[in-house]
Design a protein around this motif. Sequence first.
Motif, PDB file in Angstrom:
ATOM      1  N   LYS A 138       0.961  -1.288  -0.016  1.00 56.62           N
ATOM      2  CA  LYS A 138       0.026   0.298   0.074  1.00 56.62           C
ATOM      3  C   LYS A 138       0.602   1.207  -0.017  1.00 56.62           C
ATOM      4  O   LYS A 138       1.229   2.137  -0.860  1.00 56.62           O
ATOM      5  CB  LYS A 138      -0.680  -0.195   1.316  1.00 56.62           C
ATOM      6  N   ARG A 139       2.024   1.109   0.894  1.00 53.28           N
ATOM      7  CA  ARG A 139       2.806   2.615   1.219  1.00 53.28           C
ATOM      8  C   ARG A 139       3.683   2.399  -0.216  1.00 53.28           C
ATOM      9  O   ARG A 139       4.078   4.067  -0.341  1.00 53.28           O
ATOM     10  CB  ARG A 139       3.909   2.641   2.339  1.00 53.28           C
ATOM     11  N   VAL A 140       3.723   1.733  -1.482  1.00 52.05           N
ATOM     12  CA  VAL A 140       5.020   2.052  -2.115  1.00 52.05           C
ATOM     13  C   VAL A 140       3.901   2.417  -2.981  1.00 52.05           C
ATOM     14  O   VAL A 140       4.721   3.507  -4.091  1.00 52.05           O
ATOM     15  CB  VAL A 140       4.651   0.648  -2.667  1.00 52.05           C
ATOM     16  N   VAL A 141       2.338   2.320  -3.178  1.00 56.61           N
ATOM     17  CA  VAL A 141       1.898   2.862  -4.131  1.00 56.61           C
ATOM     18  C   VAL A 141       1.745   4.615  -4.025  1.00 56.61           C
ATOM     19  O   VAL A 141       1.438   5.640  -4.709  1.00 56.61           O
ATOM     20  CB  VAL A 141       0.075   2.713  -4.155  1.00 56.61           C
ATOM     21  N   VAL A 142       1.971   5.083  -2.819  1.00 55.65           N
ATOM     22  CA  VAL A 142       1.941   5.899  -1.930  1.00 55.65           C
ATOM     23  C   VAL A 142       3.460   6.569  -2.540  1.00 55.65           C
ATOM     24  O   VAL A 142       2.865   7.728  -2.551  1.00 55.65           O
ATOM     25  CB  VAL A 142       1.325   7.067  -0.557  1.00 55.65           C
ATOM     26  N   ALA A 143       3.675   6.082  -2.063  1.00 57.35           N
ATOM     27  CA  ALA A 143       5.817   6.571  -2.580  1.00 57.35           C
ATOM     28  C   ALA A 143       5.717   6.589  -4.123  1.00 57.35           C
ATOM     29  O   ALA A 143       6.125   7.913  -4.622  1.00 57.35           O
ATOM     30  CB  ALA A 143       6.971   5.439  -2.175  1.00 57.35           C
ATOM     31  N   LYS A 144       4.975   6.043  -4.904  1.00 61.75           N
ATOM     32  CA  LYS A 144       5.541   6.639  -6.435  1.00 61.75           C
ATOM     33  C   LYS A 144       4.630   7.016  -7.211  1.00 61.75           C
ATOM     34  O   LYS A 144       5.228   7.947  -8.249  1.00 61.75           O
ATOM     35  CB  LYS A 144       5.049   4.831  -6.879  1.00 61.75           C
ATOM     36  N   ASN A 145       3.630   8.010  -5.927  1.00 61.86           N
ATOM     37  CA  ASN A 145       2.953   8.881  -6.083  1.00 61.86           C
ATOM     38  C   ASN A 145       3.019  10.087  -6.065  1.00 61.86           C
ATOM     39  O   ASN A 145       1.794  11.049  -5.876  1.00 61.86           O
ATOM     40  CB  ASN A 145       0.993   7.799  -6.682  1.00 61.86           C
ATOM     41  N   GLU A 146       3.971  10.146  -5.247  1.00 63.46           N
ATOM     42  CA  GLU A 146       4.137  11.445  -3.854  1.00 63.46           C
ATOM     43  C   GLU A 146       4.365  12.213  -4.649  1.00 63.46           C
ATOM     44  O   GLU A 146       5.713  12.409  -4.741  1.00 63.46           O
ATOM     45  CB  GLU A 146       4.211  11.181  -2.114  1.00 63.46           C
ATOM     46  N   ILE A 147       4.200  13.626  -4.814  1.00 67.62           N
ATOM     47  CA  ILE A 147       5.180  14.766  -5.542  1.00 67.62           C
ATOM     48  C   ILE A 147       6.571  14.625  -5.014  1.00 67.62           C
ATOM     49  O   ILE A 147       7.345  14.821  -5.612  1.00 67.62           O
ATOM     50  CB  ILE A 147       4.323  15.669  -5.703  1.00 67.62           C
ATOM     51  N   SER A 148       6.741  15.081  -3.314  1.00 67.01           N
ATOM     52  CA  SER A 148       7.727  15.317  -2.935  1.00 67.01           C
ATOM     53  C   SER A 148       8.164  14.200  -2.892  1.00 67.01           C
ATOM     54  O   SER A 148       9.469  14.439  -2.187  1.00 67.01           O
ATOM     55  CB  SER A 148       7.236  15.438  -0.929  1.00 67.01           C
TER      56      SER A 148
END
Length: 562
Positions: A147-157
């Motif tokens: 789940k967090r990988v998805v967040v990391a790859k889509n997080e602008i920062s």
Amino acid sequence: MKFTQIDKLCNLNCRNPLLMAMTMLLLCFSLGFGATLLKFNDDYRIYFSKDNIDLQGWENVLDTFSRSDPIILTVEEKNHADIFNPETLSQISALTERLWKVKYVTRVDSITNFQHVYTESGDVNGDIEVEDLFSKRVIDNENEIAKRVVVAKNEISIAKRMLSDDGKVTALHLQLMIPKKENAIADAAESVRKVKEEFEKEYPNLSIRLGGIVMLNAAFDEYARADMATLFPLMLLVFCIVIAVLLRSVYLTFCVIFSLFASVAATFGASGLLGIEFSPHSSIAPHIVFTIAIAMAVHIVLSYMKEYDRLKDSHKAMAVCMRENFVPLFLSAFTSVIGFLSMLSSEIPPFRDLGVMCAMGLMFSFINTMTLLPALLILKKGVKSSPIMESFSSFGRGLSHLMLRNEAKFIVILILTIGASVSCLTLISVDDHPIKLFEKGTVFRDDADFIDTNLAGTTDVQFALDSGTPQGILNPKYLAEVEKFKEYLLQQDRVTHVQVLTDTLKRVNRVLHEGNQEYFKLGNSAEENGQYLLFYETNLPFGQELNNEIDVDQSQIRLVAT
């Protein structure tokens, strides 16, 4: 009569050569003790005058927000595997903690301690959760990791700044507060290298590279010191061998080298007394001074050998030698001094220092060539001409006769050669990229190229965006202007990433609306934006505060364009 003063100087050398030699050596080497005051300054600020508008702007940014000098570490699996597995994520988390031991560090940002904002409730009045993106709880659960990988790859920062497009390389960003003292940058670089070496030894599956402005300045310092420690002795050795072969005399070689060392000692002793600091660019001064001094010295020695071979009397030979060479050498030294002093007009202080040191080196070289060197030469009762130098003299005479017989042809050849050379000036290009000053194959250059290839890069421009009023950064109109500026920067060819607070505020807004992407936007009022900021700040752990992004009275935002 025009040689009266020169003859007086020659007589002084001839009557008391030992006294003259001892006096000049004492003066030069006494002055040379000032070299102990020389310091090597590796701070990038040395390249700017105090009134330089760019330096003043940079210092203003540092004074407004938390002062920081960056270091970037990249981590990848040696087998180029994906980093999103429990083992590697645990190692990155451990490295993040270990980096707090680096000297002068004030902040460590990584993909594991990136502050992930989420909530179980969509109610704006509900509790907002802020935790490490890859906390221990997450790393121990492979489903949570996914789940967090998805967040990391889509997080602008995160994207490009902390994570490569293929997810195989991650970056850790250190912020240091390096004091303005000698060797501070070198100490910081050595400290982070020690952590890197220890960690790679402990976890041999990882490959770590270093970059950033701190490592750039450390590299300038280290390579300049290495050049001084290797190239200068090597140059000295080559000169000694060449002079010995040409002159075929140990004593004459000794005279030349001793005169050179006296000139160099006086030059850098005077530099130390004047408060001049060594820098990577001014560190080439010893090589320049040595080269010029040896040209003068060899000129006098060869002329003296020639006259002694003709007159068989050391005093008469020295008198003729000094009469023939004093004015030409003086004019050569004087005009060269003017050339080097013209560097005082440079906007870059190290270049001004280089000009002053080389000018003083020329002055001391000329003085020693006219006093110390003749005294040392006269101490030896006789000298023999070198067969090699006689061959060079014969070649020179033959060439001069050939030129005199074919003046017109040589002038045409010379004009054509100069014209061809001048036409090639258009082929010279200017590249002021600091990383490209280092040769490919050096550790720093290879690491920097790797970071530039896989991530956003190591070079950034920072802006302090002033709203003009306390708490003005919450004003929707101001934030809209910040967003416009960010979008403008991202449209520029060389900009790969922009980091700014507005992305954080938009993330909080989205979370408060159950992750609805339509709410990835700024609030409609100052109160709403203030609420987002308060929610976020009150949940941040130690070391992750926003003082590197906003100032104390919340009137300015820091924007970093990579």
